[in-house]
Design an enzyme around this catalytic site. Structure first.
Site, PDB file in Angstrom:
ATOM      1  N   SER B  52       1.985   0.847  -0.405  1.00 23.28           N
ATOM      2  CA  SER B  52       2.534   1.677   0.658  1.00 23.28           C
ATOM      3  C   SER B  52       3.588   2.604   0.070  1.00 23.28           C
ATOM      4  CB  SER B  52       3.150   0.793   1.743  1.00 23.28           C
ATOM      5  OG  SER B  52       2.138   0.072   2.402  1.00 23.28           O
ATOM      6  N   HIS B  54       3.149   6.019   0.354  1.00 21.99           N
ATOM      7  CA  HIS B  54       2.478   7.298   0.103  1.00 21.99           C
ATOM      8  C   HIS B  54       2.044   7.966   1.399  1.00 21.99           C
ATOM      9  CE1 HIS B  54       2.459   5.826  -3.925  1.00 21.99           C
ATOM     10  NE2 HIS B  54       1.552   4.902  -3.682  1.00 21.99           N
ATOM     11  N   LYS B 102      -7.614   4.260  -6.585  1.00 20.80           N
ATOM     12  CA  LYS B 102      -6.808   5.090  -7.473  1.00 20.80           C
ATOM     13  C   LYS B 102      -6.643   4.344  -8.796  1.00 20.80           C
ATOM     14  CE  LYS B 102      -3.101   5.739  -4.729  1.00 20.80           C
ATOM     15  NZ  LYS B 102      -3.451   4.657  -3.787  1.00 20.80           N
ATOM     16  N   ASP B 107      -4.331  -1.680  -8.782  1.00 24.43           N
ATOM     17  CA  ASP B 107      -5.361  -1.340  -7.793  1.00 24.43           C
ATOM     18  C   ASP B 107      -6.732  -1.724  -8.314  1.00 24.43           C
ATOM     19  OD1 ASP B 107      -2.951   0.151  -7.255  1.00 24.43           O
ATOM     20  OD2 ASP B 107      -4.086   1.285  -5.782  1.00 24.43           O
ATOM     21  N   HIS B 214       4.703   6.888  -7.713  1.00 24.62           N
ATOM     22  CA  HIS B 214       5.356   5.592  -7.528  1.00 24.62           C
ATOM     23  C   HIS B 214       6.800   5.622  -7.979  1.00 24.62           C
ATOM     24  CE1 HIS B 214       1.069   4.739  -7.676  1.00 24.62           C
ATOM     25  NE2 HIS B 214       1.325   3.751  -6.862  1.00 24.62           N
TER      26      HIS B 214
END
Ligand SMILES: Nc1ncnc2c1ncn2[C@@H]1O[C@H](COP(=O)(O)OP(=O)(O)O)[C@@H](O)[C@H]1O
Ligand SMILES: Nc1ncnc2c1ncn2[C@@H]1O[C@H](COP(=O)(O)OP(=O)(O)O)[C@@H](O)[C@H]1O
Ligand SMILES: [Mg+2]
Ligand SMILES: [Mg+2]
Ligand SMILES: [Mg+2]
Ligand SMILES: [Mg+2]
Lengths: 204, 326, 326, 204
Positions: B52, B54, B102, B107, B214
């Site tokens: 989270s 973004h 991504k 991820d 990030h």
């Protein structure tokens, strides 16, 4: 080394991670995204919770439960990596647990991290703490030293491995995006691995 | 740190509660954001997710013509396999599910684990890696996935609505990624609620070049410069990797704390740069779409269009973050 | 100050260049933003404007179902009569023009002067004054116009598209203003490019209550508090002035530097508050719509709906900042 | 008092505004929106430009041109207010310009501000500097003192009026939104009015 021993290990690891949470996050802020401490603290808190909710009846169950919880609750890179490590360790662990048996299982756990993350020693990751720890453990067992001494050597090797990541340039994980700028910082995952090994040596 | 939150621990839950309340077209269950109305029989379903912070990516792009579900992780932390497994099973309409991932170690690992565990659903996956600031080499984890993720979600989503099969949707999704490049510049760091202070310090007179999404520092730190020069730095980096030719889809994206007015200033410079290279901005987006909490700065993402991609980009979309044609 | 601009003097021009490049549906001429395609014969035209720095307001709301033209002034400085005169003459389709004016001395004076000088066009005007932080009394310039401006532009714009006459459009526009109330809270000040430093200092632990949208300090300064409490302060102020009843249109608006995630957290609290008063959030908007440059903070605007207003709110709109139904 | 005199006045005013631009903006930042200095600097720069492009042939033309330019280029509250003031002054000015005639025209200009802005002395606006200046001017003319002396009295009155706005609570313009918090700050428009009057007194 009975179920209690492994519960004590994870309890100690959780305490160390909690105590060093902000430090781990700061290490991650320098070359990552500032969440490693919170990730692991959240994960190990859940690990203890799960071990409390579904009391394991064997050392292997302790490790399997911990690994599964880390995979299911941490996320990020470290979740699957540490999770798989504990799960593989659990799968490879034979009861009754002897120091030699533990060393073999531990090595299987470290292999899982290497397989999943494709990192090799020198890439500036947790592998740089885990591999030396695994080697020291095997070595100590071969020399036939008593468990406590073997764990202390493993912990020292992990600690040295973590510190040795400082001059390295990262080739895996987020830190690799920084290229040269990753040099001069300790890898957060290597640091947390050293904490987990310190907890092992501290079990009494 | 001053943030509009209740506690650092509850921010994701609280934000999802607000998201669900604001958008009747969405459903939130067990940390997964679904398109209301259940699985679409015969339609390939799209699932994405990531850390989270973004917003509006990814949850804001759930809806007709884009995603069927989004899996929000903790802030800047990829989701866990359970979320992805739940989402994948719930949205499958029998035509299979495309995972849009991504390219970040976390991820990738979590989506891979999830994909392995849902043998009962046909899953294909596309890796988004558009950030030219990171060289894809033995010495990195590979290029980061940033702004192109929105392009992939929009275009693959439109193709799925048209009824294309999973393999085709996955192929075009990969093609969009191959045709897209991004570069980001930060004027300030961002502050993660749990950390409580900026991830890095950036003095008044300096900017970070080649940042990700990030809050990680970029590739280099240089003196602050006029928008024209900063835009040129980003565009040269992109042009040097994928020459600007023909019709382009261009997004000037805000990092979260940059006002729209400044993004339009940057877009004006980007358009001029593209014209200077003899290419054309055929489609564009200007706004905060793929953000990094409260970071000030921008990123530019360029995709080389062809007729098919243009048609799919123009196709109707109805999500909280992107909407046209219905 | 770090901003994505070329120079403080050129920022408005540069941003308008970017706006025009990004939106083929708009035309920019002599500091006026027009809807492409010229005047709509027989349709009442809507013209608004005000200082820049509030983007997407007003230029971002030019298009089908909203404004026919917007007049952006310098940053936080109302436009000059020439802009308003040009806009009014250019958009008149024979059915007259509605001026939507936020209640600030400068805006009022400049729009009044312009209206007097275009004898050749039938002009009506609506004054927006929804900010409950300012008491409307002999001791103030009256309530400020803030978030309700968007509601007035959307609803009056939809009515104009339906072909309603000027008097009717003006009447409903006034009704929307009467049924709307706003309250804003700032976590940080904003920095005007020309000033080069924050308009006011706001220490780490404090927030400003009752701010406007020009970086002016608020009515009072209090310690920072959780989102739930800040939302309650704003909602109590609104509820105390216009009791929350029935179906409500609620906007949780970001001041420009606040990320979407935090706005959703606030919206969750606002929804709970409304439910607690026995009213219902029937329609909502969450995002950065009426901003104050890079200020961090939020405002809440509430409008009491009736069936007509709901129908007009739901009507299709196609602008850069607000789009649905087409 | 010929055309040159009025050109010199506006040139001097433009210089003073330029020199005090940031100060005026800071005053506006405290109780307004931090743009008064930039607004007036932009406006007076355009005023000189216009006077240069279309050379006026009479004192009245100078004032009318300046007023129109301020209305057309400044925006905000101060643009229409100052613009109307100069326009009304120009309309009311009779040539040849005598001190008495100027005083009358100046009063007409101030009236325009009062009519348009509906502010009265004490509301903490430019009116608090302009009205005393106008009174002092009329008084001086009645006493028959020579022009230079009359303008100096007017400038002093404006300056005192501006400073006198500090303890006031604003009842007009943006500052009124601050209520009690507007107390303790000088009104930017009153301050700029004092500058414009100082420029008048400085014409030699
Ligand atoms: N490919 C990899 N192999 C082994 N360890 C890795 C790899 N990538 C990252 N790591 C470890 O993970 C740590 C970061 O964990 P964490 O911050 O929790 O996840 P994330 O990087 O997703 O935010 C790094 O410090 C590194 O030790
Ligand atoms: N109603 C009014 N009557 C007279 N003067 C006013 C009025 N409102 C504002 N002013 C003057 O205008 C000044 C502010 O001018 P400026 O900052 O340029 O415009 P804005 O307030 O629109 O930003 C105030 O300091 C005050 O002296
Ligand atoms: Mg991390
Ligand atoms: Mg992370
Ligand atoms: Mg202003
Ligand atoms: Mg002002």
């Amino acid at each position: 080394m009975d179920t209690e021993f492994f519960l004590a290990w994870l309890t100690g690891a959780a305490e160390l991670v909690r105590r060093h949470r902000d430090h781990l996050t700061e290490l991650d802020a320098a070359i990552g995204d500032a969440d490693h401490g919170t990730n692991l603290d959240r994960g190990f808190t859940e690990v203890l919770q799960a071990l409390d909710d579904w009391p394991p009846t064997s050392p292997a169950q302790v490790l399997l439960s911990a690994g599964t919880t880390l995979i299911r609750r941490v996320g990020g890179a470290s979740g699957p990596l540490y999770g798989s490590a504990f799960r593989q360790m659990g799968k490879a662990l034979e009861t009754p647990v002897t120091p030699a048996g533990f060393a073999t299982a531990f090595e299987a756990g470290v292999r899982a991290v290497e397989r999943l993350g494709k990192a090799v020693p020198g890439d500036k990751t947790m592998v740089d703490a885990l591999v030396p720890a695994s080697r020291a453990l095997a070595q100590a067992v071969q020399e036939g030293v008593e468990a406590r001494e073997a764990f202390e050597r493993a912990a020292r090797a992990a600690e040295e491995g973590a510190k040795a990541t400082i001059p390295l340039r990262a080739r895996k994980g987020r830190a690799s995006y920084l290229g040269e700028r990753s040099v001069g910082h300790e890898d957060p995952g290597a640091a947390s691995s050293a904490l987990i090994m310190a907890a092992l040596a501290a079990v009494s | 740190m001053k943030k509009l939150i209740n506690t650092a621990e509850s921010v994701i839950e609280d934000a999802l509660t607000g998201l669900a309340a604001a958008h009747p077209s969405l459903r939130v269950r067990d940390r997964v954001v679904y398109r209301a109305g259940g699985p679409r029989p015969g339609k390939v379903a799209l699932v994405s997710g990531g850390g989270s912070g973004h917003e509006p990516l990814h949850a804001g792009f759930v809806g007709h013509g884009m995603l069927d579900a989004a899996c929000p992780g903790e802030i800047f932390t990829s989701p866990v396999p359970d979320q992805i497994i739940d989402a994948t099973r719930a949205v499958d309409g029998g035509a299979g599910v495309l995972h849009i991932v991504k390219n970040y170690t976390g991820d990738v690992l979590n989506f891979e684990m999830a994909a392995e565990l849902v043998e009962d659903v046909e899953v294909a996956s596309v890796l988004v890696d558009d950030d030219v600031a990171v060289r894809d080499s033995l010495y990195t984890a590979g290029r980061r996935g940033t702004g192109a993720t929105l392009f992939v979600e929009k275009i693959a989503g439109a193709l799925a609505e048209e009824g294309a099969p999973l393999a085709e949707v996955a192929r075009v999704a990969g093609e969009v990624d191959e045709r897209s490049r991004s570069f980001g510049i930060a004027l300030t760091s961002c502050t993660a609620p749990a950390a409580g202070k900026p991830t890095f310090d950036l003095p008044e007179g300096e900017v970070e070049l080649g940042i990700g999404i990030h809050g990680e520092p970029g590739r280099a730190r240089v003196p602050m410069a006029p928008a024209r020069e900063l835009a040129a730095v980003a565009m040269e980096a992109i042009h040097g990797d994928l020459p600007l030719e023909g019709d382009l889809l261009v997004m000037v994206n805000g990092m979260g704390g940059t006002p729209l007015m400044e993004l339009y200033v940057v877009f004006a410079e980007v358009t001029a740069f593209v014209r200077g290279k003899g290419a054309r901005v055929a489609r564009s987006l200007v706004g905060n779409y793929v953000t990094s909490l409260d970071m000030q700065g921008f990123s530019v993402t360029v995709c080389r269009l062809d007729d098919t991609l243009t048609r799919l980009w123009d196709a109707p979309v109805e999500t909280p973050g992107l909407r046209w044609g219905r």
